[in-house]
Design a protein around this motif. Structure first.
Motif, PDB file in Angstrom:
ATOM      1  N   VAL A  70       0.835  -1.201   0.000  1.00  0.00           N
ATOM      2  CA  VAL A  70       0.000   0.000   0.000  1.00  0.00           C
ATOM      3  C   VAL A  70       0.869   1.251   0.000  1.00  0.00           C
ATOM      4  O   VAL A  70       0.561   2.252  -0.669  1.00  0.00           O
ATOM      5  N   SER A  71       1.985   1.208   0.738  1.00  0.00           N
ATOM      6  CA  SER A  71       2.884   2.367   0.768  1.00  0.00           C
ATOM      7  C   SER A  71       3.505   2.643  -0.595  1.00  0.00           C
ATOM      8  O   SER A  71       3.895   3.775  -0.890  1.00  0.00           O
ATOM      9  N   TYR A  72       3.589   1.597  -1.421  1.00  0.00           N
ATOM     10  CA  TYR A  72       4.090   1.765  -2.790  1.00  0.00           C
ATOM     11  C   TYR A  72       2.954   2.061  -3.773  1.00  0.00           C
ATOM     12  O   TYR A  72       3.151   2.017  -4.985  1.00  0.00           O
ATOM     13  N   LYS A  73       1.755   2.340  -3.203  1.00  0.00           N
ATOM     14  CA  LYS A  73       0.567   2.646  -4.001  1.00  0.00           C
ATOM     15  C   LYS A  73       0.130   1.455  -4.867  1.00  0.00           C
ATOM     16  O   LYS A  73      -0.302   1.607  -6.007  1.00  0.00           O
ATOM     17  N   GLU A  74       0.279   0.264  -4.288  1.00  0.00           N
ATOM     18  CA  GLU A  74      -0.192  -0.956  -4.933  1.00  0.00           C
ATOM     19  C   GLU A  74      -1.321  -1.549  -4.099  1.00  0.00           C
ATOM     20  O   GLU A  74      -1.532  -1.164  -2.949  1.00  0.00           O
ATOM     21  N   GLU A  75      -2.047  -2.495  -4.687  1.00  0.00           N
ATOM     22  CA  GLU A  75      -3.098  -3.180  -3.955  1.00  0.00           C
ATOM     23  C   GLU A  75      -2.485  -4.047  -2.851  1.00  0.00           C
ATOM     24  O   GLU A  75      -1.429  -4.661  -3.046  1.00  0.00           O
ATOM     25  N   ALA A  76      -3.170  -4.108  -1.715  1.00  0.00           N
ATOM     26  CA  ALA A  76      -2.658  -4.907  -0.600  1.00  0.00           C
ATOM     27  C   ALA A  76      -2.635  -6.391  -0.939  1.00  0.00           C
ATOM     28  O   ALA A  76      -1.836  -7.155  -0.385  1.00  0.00           O
ATOM     29  N   THR A  77      -3.507  -6.797  -1.847  1.00  0.00           N
ATOM     30  CA  THR A  77      -3.586  -8.216  -2.228  1.00  0.00           C
ATOM     31  C   THR A  77      -2.963  -8.474  -3.599  1.00  0.00           C
ATOM     32  O   THR A  77      -3.306  -9.448  -4.269  1.00  0.00           O
ATOM     33  N   GLU A  78      -2.066  -7.590  -4.016  1.00  0.00           N
ATOM     34  CA  GLU A  78      -1.443  -7.726  -5.342  1.00  0.00           C
ATOM     35  C   GLU A  78      -0.725  -9.072  -5.463  1.00  0.00           C
ATOM     36  O   GLU A  78       0.136  -9.416  -4.654  1.00  0.00           O
ATOM     37  N   MET A  79      -1.100  -9.846  -6.498  1.00  0.00           N
ATOM     38  CA  MET A  79      -0.524 -11.176  -6.696  1.00  0.00           C
ATOM     39  C   MET A  79       0.636 -11.169  -7.689  1.00  0.00           C
ATOM     40  O   MET A  79       1.424 -12.112  -7.742  1.00  0.00           O
ATOM     41  N   GLY A  80       0.750 -10.129  -8.503  1.00  0.00           N
ATOM     42  CA  GLY A  80       1.824 -10.084  -9.490  1.00  0.00           C
ATOM     43  C   GLY A  80       1.547 -11.006 -10.661  1.00  0.00           C
ATOM     44  O   GLY A  80       0.402 -11.359 -10.949  1.00  0.00           O
ATOM     45  N   GLY A  81       2.618 -11.399 -11.349  1.00  0.00           N
ATOM     46  CA  GLY A  81       2.470 -12.323 -12.468  1.00  0.00           C
ATOM     47  C   GLY A  81       2.448 -11.651 -13.821  1.00  0.00           C
ATOM     48  O   GLY A  81       2.189 -12.300 -14.829  1.00  0.00           O
ATOM     49  N   TYR A  82       2.726 -10.365 -13.891  1.00  0.00           N
ATOM     50  CA  TYR A  82       2.773  -9.659 -15.170  1.00  0.00           C
ATOM     51  C   TYR A  82       3.914  -8.651 -15.124  1.00  0.00           C
ATOM     52  O   TYR A  82       4.571  -8.469 -14.093  1.00  0.00           O
ATOM     53  N   PHE A  83       4.177  -8.012 -16.248  1.00  0.00           N
ATOM     54  CA  PHE A  83       5.328  -7.127 -16.367  1.00  0.00           C
ATOM     55  C   PHE A  83       4.872  -5.711 -16.697  1.00  0.00           C
ATOM     56  O   PHE A  83       3.915  -5.515 -17.453  1.00  0.00           O
ATOM     57  N   ILE A  84       5.566  -4.737 -16.121  1.00  0.00           N
ATOM     58  CA  ILE A  84       5.309  -3.328 -16.420  1.00  0.00           C
ATOM     59  C   ILE A  84       6.605  -2.718 -16.924  1.00  0.00           C
ATOM     60  O   ILE A  84       7.639  -2.763 -16.248  1.00  0.00           O
ATOM     61  N   LEU A  85       6.562  -2.185 -18.128  1.00  0.00           N
ATOM     62  CA  LEU A  85       7.739  -1.597 -18.753  1.00  0.00           C
ATOM     63  C   LEU A  85       7.397  -0.190 -19.218  1.00  0.00           C
ATOM     64  O   LEU A  85       6.479  -0.004 -20.027  1.00  0.00           O
ATOM     65  N   ASN A  86       8.116   0.801 -18.671  1.00  0.00           N
ATOM     66  CA  ASN A  86       7.853   2.212 -18.995  1.00  0.00           C
ATOM     67  C   ASN A  86       6.398   2.588 -18.733  1.00  0.00           C
ATOM     68  O   ASN A  86       5.776   3.331 -19.500  1.00  0.00           O
ATOM     69  N   GLY A  87       5.857   2.034 -17.661  1.00  0.00           N
ATOM     70  CA  GLY A  87       4.491   2.364 -17.280  1.00  0.00           C
ATOM     71  C   GLY A  87       3.418   1.597 -18.018  1.00  0.00           C
ATOM     72  O   GLY A  87       2.229   1.793 -17.754  1.00  0.00           O
ATOM     73  N   LEU A  88       3.806   0.721 -18.949  1.00  0.00           N
ATOM     74  CA  LEU A  88       2.836  -0.052 -19.723  1.00  0.00           C
ATOM     75  C   LEU A  88       2.909  -1.523 -19.331  1.00  0.00           C
ATOM     76  O   LEU A  88       3.995  -2.069 -19.114  1.00  0.00           O
ATOM     77  N   GLU A  89       1.747  -2.141 -19.250  1.00  0.00           N
ATOM     78  CA  GLU A  89       1.682  -3.555 -18.890  1.00  0.00           C
ATOM     79  C   GLU A  89       2.006  -4.419 -20.104  1.00  0.00           C
ATOM     80  O   GLU A  89       1.475  -4.208 -21.192  1.00  0.00           O
ATOM     81  N   ARG A  90       2.909  -5.380 -19.908  1.00  0.00           N
ATOM     82  CA  ARG A  90       3.333  -6.260 -20.997  1.00  0.00           C
ATOM     83  C   ARG A  90       2.979  -7.707 -20.659  1.00  0.00           C
ATOM     84  O   ARG A  90       3.010  -8.106 -19.501  1.00  0.00           O
ATOM     85  N   PHE A  91       2.687  -8.460 -21.711  1.00  0.00           N
ATOM     86  CA  PHE A  91       2.363  -9.875 -21.540  1.00  0.00           C
ATOM     87  C   PHE A  91       3.324 -10.716 -22.365  1.00  0.00           C
ATOM     88  O   PHE A  91       3.768 -10.299 -23.438  1.00  0.00           O
ATOM     89  N   ILE A  92       3.641 -11.887 -21.860  1.00  0.00           N
ATOM     90  CA  ILE A  92       4.379 -12.880 -22.633  1.00  0.00           C
ATOM     91  C   ILE A  92       3.367 -13.916 -23.110  1.00  0.00           C
ATOM     92  O   ILE A  92       2.744 -14.607 -22.300  1.00  0.00           O
ATOM     93  N   ARG A  93       3.196 -13.993 -24.419  1.00  0.00           N
ATOM     94  CA  ARG A  93       2.205 -14.911 -24.979  1.00  0.00           C
ATOM     95  C   ARG A  93       2.922 -16.104 -25.617  1.00  0.00           C
ATOM     96  O   ARG A  93       3.483 -15.990 -26.701  1.00  0.00           O
ATOM     97  N   PRO A  94       2.924 -17.242 -24.958  1.00  0.00           N
ATOM     98  CA  PRO A  94       3.603 -18.414 -25.532  1.00  0.00           C
ATOM     99  C   PRO A  94       2.787 -19.033 -26.663  1.00  0.00           C
ATOM    100  O   PRO A  94       1.587 -18.801 -26.796  1.00  0.00           O
TER     101      PRO A  94
END
Length: 274
Positions: free
Chosen positions: A17-41
């Motif tokens: 929360v102090s980093y301005k994220e959700e308290a239940t943030e699970m992750g699993g994705y990438f943020i590059l230059n403020g944009l969300e990126r996905f790896i699509r296999p």
């Protein structure tokens, strides 16, 4: 998010929360230059597993073909693959479709059964109308119905109509039809060409012809079970029927294809004396 290099790795709810994220943030994705990126296999069908399939495009192959087939993606040890399809015909027979040099060819399945091993019509009929229990004992079961027997007889009758009664005759038949296609083997005997077809294009994940014979029998039984509604089509979108094509495997496939193309070209030029 939450990867080993992420600054949020191991943070608790309050810290998130102090980093301005959700308290239940699970992750699993990438943020590059403020944009969300996905790896699509790249998703591929499960390897070496025959899947019952119903698809309208199957019936467009040729006259007499139905929309039902059993499809298997065979993967070699070097991760290259070749897909084989066992089509059901409206007359009760079946055709095995496989790709050679970018084109699909279909052969009566009975020819391949006899070409793989030295067997008799009686043995083929007995295998098609039998099943194996948990103790690997052969017996009659749900596949041993009169309909299965009729279809097995149709498959064998097709061989008789072509005057193919022995393994050598079936190998000769395959070699005659594929020798013009396989240019690098056009100076070899029909038997060598037929062996090359069986080894390089038919159920390539198996090296033993007896194993290929038994798998073809199983695929026929599964196809007939689909036709008789004693089984349902496999779901290709289910995770258990999928796998991911890894980058290393893709590079290996490309390199092997390039090397094989160069080798075939060199063989043809050498045979022509160039």
């Amino acid at each position: 998010m939450q990867s080993k290099l992420c600054n949020l790795k191991g943070k608790g709810p309050r810290e998130l929360v102090s980093y301005k994220e959700e308290a239940t943030e699970m992750g699993g994705y990438f943020i590059l230059n403020g944009l969300e990126r996905f790896i699509r296999p790249i998703i591929m069908p499960k390897r070496n597993y025959p899947m019952s399939t119903v698809r309208s495009s199957f019936s467009d192959r040729r006259e007499g073909y139905t929309d039902k087939a059993v499809v298997i993606r065979c993967v070699r040890a070097d991760q290259t693959s070749l897909t084989v399809k066992l089509y059901y015909l409206s007359n009760g027979s079946a055709r095995l479709g496989f790709w050679v040099q970018g084109r699909e060819y279909m052969l009566p399945v009975g020819i391949l059964l006899k070409a793989l091993i030295d067997t008799t019509d009686r043995e083929i009929y007995a295998n098609l109308t039998s099943y194996y229990n948990e103790k690997y004992e052969k017996g009659k079961g749900v596949v041993g119905t009169p309909r299965i027997g009729d279809r097995a007889q149709i498959i064998l009758d097709e061989l008789h109509d072509l005057s193919l009664f022995t393994r050598l005759q079936c190998l000769q038949y395959i070699g005659e039809h594929f020798q013009p296609i396989m240019r690098e083997l056009r100076n070899e005997s029909h038997y060598i060409v037929a062996d090359a077809v069986l080894n390089d294009y038919i159920l390539v994940h198996l090296k033993n012809n007896f194993d290929k014979f038994n798998l073809l029998i199983f695929m026929l039984q599964k196809l007939f079970s689909l036709i008789d509604h004693t089984s349902v089509p496999d779901n290709p979108d289910s995770l258990q029927n999928q796998e991911i094509l890894l980058p290393g495997h893709l590079i290996t496939i490309y390199l092997k294809f390039s090397i094989k193309l160069l080798w075939c070209s060199a063989s043809v030029l050498s045979s022509e004396g160039i």
